[in-house]
Design an enzyme around this catalytic site. Sequence first.
Site, PDB file in Angstrom:
ATOM      1  N   ASN A  72       3.784  -5.281   5.719  1.00 33.66           N
ATOM      2  CA  ASN A  72       2.731  -6.210   6.268  1.00 33.66           C
ATOM      3  C   ASN A  72       3.235  -7.365   6.926  1.00 33.66           C
ATOM      4  OD1 ASN A  72       0.291  -4.656   5.205  1.00 33.66           O
ATOM      5  ND2 ASN A  72       1.183  -5.013   3.162  1.00 33.66           N
ATOM      6  N   GLY A 104      -1.784  -4.426   0.873  1.00 31.10           N
ATOM      7  CA  GLY A 104      -1.997  -5.738   1.771  1.00 31.10           C
ATOM      8  C   GLY A 104      -1.006  -6.642   1.433  1.00 31.10           C
ATOM      9  N   HIS A 123       0.225   5.552   6.531  1.00 31.87           N
ATOM     10  CA  HIS A 123       0.273   5.597   5.026  1.00 31.87           C
ATOM     11  C   HIS A 123       0.639   7.279   4.889  1.00 31.87           C
ATOM     12  CE1 HIS A 123      -1.987   1.925   5.332  1.00 31.87           C
ATOM     13  NE2 HIS A 123      -1.134   1.447   4.375  1.00 31.87           N
ATOM     14  N   ASP A 182      -3.994   7.183  10.103  1.00 35.84           N
ATOM     15  CA  ASP A 182      -3.853   5.638  10.615  1.00 35.84           C
ATOM     16  C   ASP A 182      -2.239   5.860  11.193  1.00 35.84           C
ATOM     17  OD1 ASP A 182      -2.455   5.584   8.441  1.00 35.84           O
ATOM     18  OD2 ASP A 182      -3.525   4.098   7.398  1.00 35.84           O
ATOM     19  N   SER A 220       0.717  -1.277  -0.020  1.00 32.58           N
ATOM     20  CA  SER A 220       0.037   0.175   0.237  1.00 32.58           C
ATOM     21  C   SER A 220       0.853   1.203   0.078  1.00 32.58           C
ATOM     22  CB  SER A 220      -0.890  -0.101   1.140  1.00 32.58           C
ATOM     23  OG  SER A 220      -0.117  -0.163   2.498  1.00 32.58           O
TER      24      SER A 220
END
Length: 199
Positions: free
Chosen positions: A94, A65, A178, A175, A28
């Site tokens: 991830n 992801g 990102h 979050d 991502s």
Amino acid sequence: MFRQLSLLVLIFVFHPAYSKSLMILGDSLSAGYQMSIEDAWPTLLPEQLNDKGHSLNVINASISGDTTGNGLARLPNLLTQHNPNYVMIELGANDGLRGFPPALIENNLTQMIALIRESGATPLLMQIHVLPNYGKRYTEAFSSIYPSVSSAQQTPLLPFFLEGVITTPGWMMDDGLHPKPDAQPWIANFVAEQLINHL
């Protein structure tokens, strides 16, 4: 004779075989998470490279992801489909968020580098760091994977672009993981500056 020369000019100008290409195999952080793909740094990268005197087609093969295992599974078909000259591996975040064993991550990265070389392309590895969710010991072990693989496989190691984004107010999404669209031009320029040393 003139028609033949004109045809040759068209082939050299428009045929993609005469342009070198870079494929970005990422997650991502490179896939344009929650933004238009036109705003994502891989889309902006060719212009930044061109400004620095390097012409390069960029193929963004990143999927939000994805883990190193996902990248390894997708890589053979991607290499066949795109036949890139360079492949940048931007994977592992991830894996780290899920607490995957460092040995597994290292093995996946090593296999990807081998597949890239077998295809005739040049592999490039990006350093990844993760949040200390699993404690200092795991965080340090995770970060050390990348220089270890880089050294063992004689593969260039590019610094992690997120470190320069996190320290800039307003550039990270809520979050905390990102970068926002506002950060993408800076990332593209940062990656371009690192890449030109290895093209």
